[in-house]
Design an enzyme around this catalytic site. Structure first.
Site, PDB file in Angstrom:
ATOM      1  N   LYS A  48      34.030 -11.523  23.637  1.00 16.79           N
ATOM      2  CA  LYS A  48      34.890 -11.039  22.518  1.00 16.79           C
ATOM      3  C   LYS A  48      35.278  -9.560  22.382  1.00 16.79           C
ATOM      4  O   LYS A  48      36.510  -9.381  22.479  1.00 16.79           O
ATOM      5  CB  LYS A  48      34.413 -11.161  21.259  1.00 16.79           C
ATOM      6  CG  LYS A  48      34.559 -13.594  20.552  1.00 16.79           C
ATOM      7  CD  LYS A  48      34.374 -13.345  19.383  1.00 16.79           C
ATOM      8  CE  LYS A  48      33.454 -12.755  18.672  1.00 16.79           C
ATOM      9  NZ  LYS A  48      32.203 -12.765  19.188  1.00 16.79           N
TER      10      LYS A  48
ATOM     11  N   ARG B 209      35.696 -15.754  10.030  1.00 11.92           N
ATOM     12  CA  ARG B 209      34.615 -15.731  10.515  1.00 11.92           C
ATOM     13  C   ARG B 209      33.912 -17.810   9.729  1.00 11.92           C
ATOM     14  O   ARG B 209      33.093 -18.329   9.783  1.00 11.92           O
ATOM     15  CB  ARG B 209      33.357 -15.481  10.284  1.00 11.92           C
ATOM     16  CG  ARG B 209      32.849 -14.825  12.504  1.00 11.92           C
ATOM     17  CD  ARG B 209      31.705 -13.892  11.512  1.00 11.92           C
ATOM     18  NE  ARG B 209      30.347 -13.397  12.506  1.00 11.92           N
ATOM     19  CZ  ARG B 209      31.288 -12.024  13.484  1.00 11.92           C
ATOM     20  NH1 ARG B 209      31.866 -11.484  13.679  1.00 11.92           N
ATOM     21  NH2 ARG B 209      30.064 -11.881  14.626  1.00 11.92           N
TER      22      ARG B 209
ATOM     23  N   ARG C  33      22.331  -5.415  25.862  1.00 11.70           N
ATOM     24  CA  ARG C  33      23.101  -5.387  26.684  1.00 11.70           C
ATOM     25  C   ARG C  33      22.826  -4.164  25.499  1.00 11.70           C
ATOM     26  O   ARG C  33      22.888  -3.474  24.558  1.00 11.70           O
ATOM     27  CB  ARG C  33      24.729  -6.104  25.463  1.00 11.70           C
ATOM     28  CG  ARG C  33      24.840  -6.512  24.319  1.00 11.70           C
ATOM     29  CD  ARG C  33      26.041  -6.848  24.250  1.00 11.70           C
ATOM     30  NE  ARG C  33      25.838  -6.827  22.091  1.00 11.70           N
ATOM     31  CZ  ARG C  33      26.532  -7.889  21.697  1.00 11.70           C
ATOM     32  NH1 ARG C  33      27.575  -8.938  22.853  1.00 11.70           N
ATOM     33  NH2 ARG C  33      26.792  -8.292  20.730  1.00 11.70           N
TER      34      ARG C  33
ATOM     35  N   ARG D 176      23.236  -2.065  19.209  1.00  9.37           N
ATOM     36  CA  ARG D 176      23.966  -2.020  17.752  1.00  9.37           C
ATOM     37  C   ARG D 176      22.195  -2.721  17.377  1.00  9.37           C
ATOM     38  O   ARG D 176      21.352  -3.367  17.977  1.00  9.37           O
ATOM     39  CB  ARG D 176      24.185  -3.281  17.748  1.00  9.37           C
ATOM     40  CG  ARG D 176      25.752  -3.457  18.207  1.00  9.37           C
ATOM     41  CD  ARG D 176      26.308  -3.914  18.505  1.00  9.37           C
ATOM     42  NE  ARG D 176      26.001  -5.452  17.762  1.00  9.37           N
ATOM     43  CZ  ARG D 176      27.207  -6.356  17.219  1.00  9.37           C
ATOM     44  NH1 ARG D 176      28.366  -6.023  18.076  1.00  9.37           N
ATOM     45  NH2 ARG D 176      26.950  -7.126  16.685  1.00  9.37           N
TER      46      ARG D 176
ATOM     47  N   ARG E 202      22.497 -15.470  14.353  1.00 11.05           N
ATOM     48  CA  ARG E 202      24.130 -15.020  14.322  1.00 11.05           C
ATOM     49  C   ARG E 202      24.270 -16.412  15.007  1.00 11.05           C
ATOM     50  O   ARG E 202      25.494 -16.677  14.967  1.00 11.05           O
ATOM     51  CB  ARG E 202      23.965 -14.030  15.232  1.00 11.05           C
ATOM     52  CG  ARG E 202      24.131 -12.785  14.436  1.00 11.05           C
ATOM     53  CD  ARG E 202      23.813 -11.456  14.994  1.00 11.05           C
ATOM     54  NE  ARG E 202      24.916 -10.991  15.886  1.00 11.05           N
ATOM     55  CZ  ARG E 202      24.435 -10.513  16.797  1.00 11.05           C
ATOM     56  NH1 ARG E 202      23.417  -9.361  17.753  1.00 11.05           N
ATOM     57  NH2 ARG E 202      26.029  -9.735  17.659  1.00 11.05           N
TER      58      ARG E 202
HETATM   59  P1  AMP Z   1      29.653  -8.541  15.032  1.00 12.27           P
HETATM   60  O1  AMP Z   1      30.579  -6.566  15.558  1.00 12.27           O
HETATM   61  O2  AMP Z   1      30.955  -9.651  15.287  1.00 12.27           O
HETATM   62  O3  AMP Z   1      29.282  -9.057  16.008  1.00 12.27           O
HETATM   63  O4  AMP Z   1      29.577  -8.459  13.973  1.00 12.27           O
HETATM   64  C1  AMP Z   1      27.707  -8.370  13.458  1.00 12.27           C
HETATM   65  C2  AMP Z   1      27.771  -8.350  12.617  1.00 12.27           C
HETATM   66  O5  AMP Z   1      28.925  -7.908  11.350  1.00 12.27           O
HETATM   67  C3  AMP Z   1      27.760 -10.029  11.900  1.00 12.27           C
HETATM   68  O6  AMP Z   1      26.287 -10.536  12.546  1.00 12.27           O
HETATM   69  C4  AMP Z   1      27.786 -10.396  10.650  1.00 12.27           C
HETATM   70  O7  AMP Z   1      26.556  -9.281   9.769  1.00 12.27           O
HETATM   71  C5  AMP Z   1      28.916  -9.183   9.990  1.00 12.27           C
HETATM   72  N1  AMP Z   1      30.297  -9.818   9.911  1.00 12.27           N
HETATM   73  C6  AMP Z   1      31.007  -8.901  11.388  1.00 12.27           C
HETATM   74  N2  AMP Z   1      32.124  -9.611  11.316  1.00 12.27           N
HETATM   75  C7  AMP Z   1      32.118 -10.486   9.667  1.00 12.27           C
HETATM   76  C8  AMP Z   1      33.242 -11.453   9.144  1.00 12.27           C
HETATM   77  N3  AMP Z   1      34.372 -11.866   9.910  1.00 12.27           N
HETATM   78  N4  AMP Z   1      32.602 -12.659   8.227  1.00 12.27           N
HETATM   79  C9  AMP Z   1      31.053 -12.304   7.746  1.00 12.27           C
HETATM   80  N5  AMP Z   1      30.538 -11.182   8.376  1.00 12.27           N
HETATM   81  C10 AMP Z   1      30.691 -10.217   8.907  1.00 12.27           C
END
Ligand code: AMP
Length: 231
Positions: free
Chosen positions: A21, A96, A135, A169, A180
């Site tokens: 994404k 989400r 990554r 990360r 996740r």
């Molecule tokens: P990402 O960078 O999109 O993989 O997000 C990393 C982490 O941020 C996720 O595992 C969640 O803990 C939190 N997070 C990001 N976006 C959301 C969202 N829309 N709703 C809830 N938690 C989020």
């Protein structure tokens, strides 16, 4: 990118962690002049800045669970108030949950806008753990790399900008990635049905080569632009 109704174009990218994404959002943003909005990036920024939202989100993110809708919506709204988003947005990692999708519909309606297209990146779960665990990105320009699949030409030096600081990360480890993925299937996958019912969903197979997937996505966005212009 505008259209006949003269509202900015808003896209959503759906897919589990590791589906691509972020990479695809960056490429689409560059190609169409849209703004990438990643709630993950916004939350990581809040954690780094030590804001109240960041302090509340940190531990939840480290274990791979979803941050509360309240916090996520607050950081998103703040970002949507900045003038650059008038160009149109690509939402990456948001919504989400169904509650977030409904809140987004209401938020956009209040601005006279809507979601124009949702692209679901379809991948094999098993491969995602390996993809995400290996990554890393260039700290200076954000270019993405992978221990096995995409190493820079000179180890430790970014191909794109020459930067030498790479970052990983905190939540990109095999154990957290499993949590996740579970969160994705339990909370986020129902959104595929949610948007399919609204006629805005396109499914794109996303296990292949990044450039080929990007072309497919660009075609969807370009067709959307044409369709909206002639509407
Ligand atoms: P990402 O960078 O999109 O993989 O997000 C990393 C982490 O941020 C996720 O595992 C969640 O803990 C939190 N997070 C990001 N976006 C959301 C969202 N829309 N709703 C809830 N938690 C989020």
């Amino acid at each position: 990118m505008g259209n006949a109704a003269n509202h900015p174009v808003n896209l959503i990218l759906l897919g589990p962690p590791g589906a691509g994404k972020g990479t695809q959002a960056r490429m689409l943003a560059e190609r169409f002049g849209l703004v990438q909005l990643s709630t993950g990036d916004l939350l990581r920024g809040a954690v780094a800045a030590g804001t109240a939202a960041g302090l509340a989100a940190k531990a939840v993110m480290e274990r791979g669970a979803l941050v509360s809708d309240e916090i996520v919506l607050a950081v998103l709204k703040e970002r949507l108030d900045q003038p650059d988003v008038a160009a149109g947005t690509i939402l990456d990692g948001f919504p989400r949950t169904t509650a977030q999708a409904e809140a987004l519909d209401a938020l956009l309606a209040g601005r006279g806008e809507r979601i124009d297209a949702v692209i679901s990146l379809e991948v094999d779960d098993a491969a995602m753990i390996e993809r995400v665990s290996g990554r890393y990105t260039c700290a200076a320009c954000g270019e993405g790399y992978h221990d096995s699949f995409k190493t820079p030409a000179v180890s430790g030096v970014c191909d794109k900008c020459g930067g030498t600081e790479m970052k990983r990360r905190a939540d990109d480890n095999a154990e957290t990635v499993r949590t996740r993925l579970q969160a994705y299937h339990a909370e986020t996958a129902p959104l595929v049905t949610y948007y399919a019912a609204r006629g805005t969903l396109s499914r794109v197979p996303a296990m292949g080569e990044i450039g080929a997937i990007a072309e497919r996505m660009q075609a969807i966005v370009a067709a959307l632009e044409t369709g909206l212009a002639s509407a």
